[in-house]
Design a protein around this motif. Structure first.
Motif, PDB file in Angstrom:
ATOM      1  N   LYS A 142     -32.085 -59.367   7.387  1.00 37.77           N
ATOM      2  CA  LYS A 142     -32.821 -58.217   6.859  1.00 37.77           C
ATOM      3  C   LYS A 142     -33.079 -57.208   7.972  1.00 37.77           C
ATOM      4  O   LYS A 142     -33.527 -57.572   9.060  1.00 37.77           O
ATOM      5  N   LYS A 143     -32.804 -55.946   7.662  1.00 35.77           N
ATOM      6  CA  LYS A 143     -33.154 -54.850   8.564  1.00 35.77           C
ATOM      7  C   LYS A 143     -34.208 -54.002   7.877  1.00 35.77           C
ATOM      8  O   LYS A 143     -34.018 -53.570   6.736  1.00 35.77           O
ATOM      9  N   GLU A 144     -35.335 -53.789   8.556  1.00 40.24           N
ATOM     10  CA  GLU A 144     -36.379 -52.914   8.044  1.00 40.24           C
ATOM     11  C   GLU A 144     -36.165 -51.525   8.620  1.00 40.24           C
ATOM     12  O   GLU A 144     -35.998 -51.376   9.827  1.00 40.24           O
ATOM     13  N   VAL A 145     -36.173 -50.519   7.750  1.00 42.87           N
ATOM     14  CA  VAL A 145     -35.987 -49.138   8.183  1.00 42.87           C
ATOM     15  C   VAL A 145     -37.308 -48.402   7.977  1.00 42.87           C
ATOM     16  O   VAL A 145     -37.839 -48.360   6.869  1.00 42.87           O
ATOM     17  N   PHE A 146     -37.820 -47.834   9.089  1.00 39.55           N
ATOM     18  CA  PHE A 146     -39.101 -47.133   9.103  1.00 39.55           C
ATOM     19  C   PHE A 146     -38.863 -45.639   9.309  1.00 39.55           C
ATOM     20  O   PHE A 146     -37.738 -45.208   9.588  1.00 39.55           O
ATOM     21  N   GLU A 147     -39.931 -44.864   9.241  1.00 41.71           N
ATOM     22  CA  GLU A 147     -39.838 -43.425   9.485  1.00 41.71           C
ATOM     23  C   GLU A 147     -39.395 -43.134  10.920  1.00 41.71           C
ATOM     24  O   GLU A 147     -38.724 -42.140  11.169  1.00 41.71           O
ATOM     25  N   ASP A 148     -39.726 -44.039  11.856  1.00 40.66           N
ATOM     26  CA  ASP A 148     -39.435 -43.783  13.270  1.00 40.66           C
ATOM     27  C   ASP A 148     -38.455 -44.789  13.877  1.00 40.66           C
ATOM     28  O   ASP A 148     -38.442 -44.985  15.082  1.00 40.66           O
ATOM     29  N   VAL A 170     -42.422 -48.640   5.412  1.00 43.83           N
ATOM     30  CA  VAL A 170     -41.039 -49.085   5.211  1.00 43.83           C
ATOM     31  C   VAL A 170     -40.362 -48.105   4.253  1.00 43.83           C
ATOM     32  O   VAL A 170     -40.859 -47.879   3.144  1.00 43.83           O
ATOM     33  N   LEU A 171     -39.247 -47.527   4.667  1.00 40.37           N
ATOM     34  CA  LEU A 171     -38.488 -46.633   3.797  1.00 40.37           C
ATOM     35  C   LEU A 171     -37.558 -47.438   2.896  1.00 40.37           C
ATOM     36  O   LEU A 171     -37.444 -47.158   1.715  1.00 40.37           O
ATOM     37  N   TRP A 172     -36.884 -48.429   3.493  1.00 44.99           N
ATOM     38  CA  TRP A 172     -36.020 -49.328   2.744  1.00 44.99           C
ATOM     39  C   TRP A 172     -35.672 -50.518   3.616  1.00 44.99           C
ATOM     40  O   TRP A 172     -35.913 -50.519   4.823  1.00 44.99           O
ATOM     41  N   LEU A 173     -35.113 -51.552   2.980  1.00 45.22           N
ATOM     42  CA  LEU A 173     -34.589 -52.724   3.685  1.00 45.22           C
ATOM     43  C   LEU A 173     -33.098 -52.785   3.445  1.00 45.22           C
ATOM     44  O   LEU A 173     -32.606 -52.360   2.399  1.00 45.22           O
TER      45      LEU A 173
END
Length: 144
Positions: free
Chosen positions: A121-127, A42-45
């Motif tokens: 909530k939105k989870e932001v990943f590397e991909d 997880v990069l950020w939420l």
């Protein structure tokens, strides 16, 4: 105290708001952003809320908790905006005369907040990224 904020949550302020001299127990739940989800980093939420409705819904939840348990005080604060792993996203604090009531009331409030309050909530990943909708706790328990 019920607060939706873009600023870092002052955990001690939430606790202080919930405290009472008549309390034999103060229970605190601190939700934090983890660094992994779904086996991804997880990069950020990103949290968004319909603020006035979220505050009103949380108030209903706290009121219901106060009818079930002898709450002497309570405080709830939830972050919105961009949060990085390790940051505090939500704090729930309650005080009651005895510990069992304190644990149960605190869990009731956080579980119902996640289920009913219009906070997304939105989870932001590397991909990529993914909006997460909270699955009702009762439905999860029924599946177990």
């Amino acid at each position: 105290m019920i607060k939706i904020t873009e600023k870092a949550i002052d955990v001690q302020k939430v606790i202080d708001t919930a405290c009472s001299l008549g309390a034999g127990a103060v229970n605190v739940f601190i939700g934090t952003v983890r660094n992994t989800a779904h086996a991804k980093n997880v990069l950020w939420l990103e949290y968004e809320a319909y603020e006035s409705m979220a505050v009103a819904e949380i108030k209903k939840i706290v009121d219901e908790a106060s009818h079930r348990w002898p709450l002497l005080g309570s405080g709830v604060s939830h972050r919105i905006g961009t949060l990085k792993p390790g940051e505090v996203s939500v704090v729930v604090a309650v005080s009651t005369p005895h510990r069992r009531d304190s644990f149960e009331a605190c869990q009731f409030i956080i579980d119902n907040l996640k289920e009913k309050a219009p906070i997304w909530k939105k989870e932001v990943f590397e991909d990529g990224e993914e909006w997460i909708s909270a699955q009702p706790v009762r439905a999860v328990e029924a599946q177990s």
